[in-house]
Design an enzyme around this catalytic site. Structure first.
Site, mmCIF file in Angstrom:
data_model
loop_
_atom_site.group_PDB
_atom_site.id
_atom_site.type_symbol
_atom_site.label_atom_id
_atom_site.label_comp_id
_atom_site.label_asym_id
_atom_site.label_seq_id
_atom_site.Cartn_x
_atom_site.Cartn_y
_atom_site.Cartn_z
ATOM 1 C CB CYS A 1 13.045 36.171 86.187
ATOM 2 S SG CYS A 1 14.603 36.206 87.059
ATOM 3 C CG ASP A 2 10.982 37.913 83.156
ATOM 4 O OD1 ASP A 2 10.398 37.995 84.251
ATOM 5 O OD2 ASP A 2 11.855 38.722 82.787
ATOM 6 C CB CYS B 1 16.073 36.977 84.405
ATOM 7 S SG CYS B 1 16.012 35.644 85.633
#
Length: 302
Positions: free
Chosen positions: A133-134, A130
């Site tokens: 996300c990261d 992701c």
């Protein structure tokens, strides 16, 4: 006994819950973790009709609130199996069995992991599925995205605004991504596209220190000095709990007709979990509405 049990709290499942309740039927939605599905990981959604530039989290929250406002019940429990009876269906969950007259499976799919040395060991330590996300953890550093579809190109575009360098690696020289995304990525100065290369090895002790890729034609090994490797190589449908209960295709997706009807009367499938050509937020919502409508029609015949 519920009129309809909905398995999965993503856009397909939540939309199904709304439409089941609008039909005047009782609805229980089972979700293992957090409602919203994959969309909650998207910082901005701009392809859903009439809701441009909304965060995935907000869109999911709005869907859940609407379903609950219409009276849908939500049970947080993992579904472990499905038994189909002549007059009812039993959904087995981590907190007990639930009886329903119809079932809509909207369990979604999960990201496919890289199949190479070091990927599993270094997952969450530089290997990710992701980018949104990261990605912030790799600001100013070199990263790599593996894949050739829309998700891979979107991830690479997102990372190009954070990372000092982004490599996009694909096993083929052609891409499945939309031409608009391909052109946009090629225009980024800090992006390098490498084809045809296979994932060979992610290395590092306690975190990713580099990524080796292998040329699919010559066998040459190339080492990329990246600290982040993002997999965007497809999805795995969450259908293991339903194996043997409904028909699955060779990839594990639920086989349905155009009306979202599975091989079992009274059992329907919606969203990313079913076999189809396009998996998008808008098609998930469409599936949810269609499956709910078909469930109501089926119940009217009993």
């Amino acid at each position: 006994m519920y009129d309809t049990i909905i398995i999965g709290g993503g856009p397909a499942g939540l939309t199904a819950a709304i439409y089941v309740r609008r039909a005047g039927l009782s609805a229980l939605l089972c979700e293992a973790a957090v409602c919203g599905g994959q969309i909650i990981n998207s910082p901005e959604v701009d392809n859903f009709p009439a809701r441009p530039h909304v965060s995935g989290w907000q869109l999911a929250a709005d869907l859940q609130a609407q379903a609950e406002e219409f009276g849908a019940e939500i049970k947080y429990a993992a579904v472990t199996g499905l038994t189909v009876g002549e007059k009812s269906k039993t959904v087995h969950t981590s907190s007990g069995d639930i009886e329903g007259r119809t079932v809509i499976i909207a369990a979604g799919a999960s990201h496919r992991m890289l199949d190479c040395e070091g990927a599993a060991r270094l997952y969450t330590k530089g290997v990710s599925v992701c980018a949104t996300c990261d990605g912030a953890f790799f600001r100013g550093r070199e990263t790599c995205v593996v894949g050739g579809g829309n998700t891979a190109f979107e991830d690479a575009l997102y990372l190009s605004g954070l990372a000092s360098k982004v490599y996009l690696v694909n096993r083929r020289s052609v891409f499945r991504a939309e031409p608009k995304l391909i052109d946009a990525l090629r225009a980024r100065e800090n992006v390098e596209i490498l084809t045809p290369y296979l994932s060979h090895r992610v290395f590092g002790e306690n975190r990713v220190e580099g990524f080796e890729i292998k040329n699919a034609e010559s066998g040459e090994i190339v080492s990329l000095p990246v600290s982040g490797v993002f997999a965007a190589i497809g999805m795995v449908p969450a259908t293991e709990a339903f194996r043997g209960a409904v028909e699955l295709d060779s990839a594990g997706y639920i086989v349905t007709d155009e009306e979202c009807r599975t091989s079992v009367p009274g059992v329907f499938a919606a969203g990313d979990v079913r076999a189809k050509s396009l998996r998008q937020l808008v098609t998930a919502a469409s599936d949810g509405a269609l499956a709910a409508s078909q469930a109501a029609s089926y119940l009217a015949t009993l």
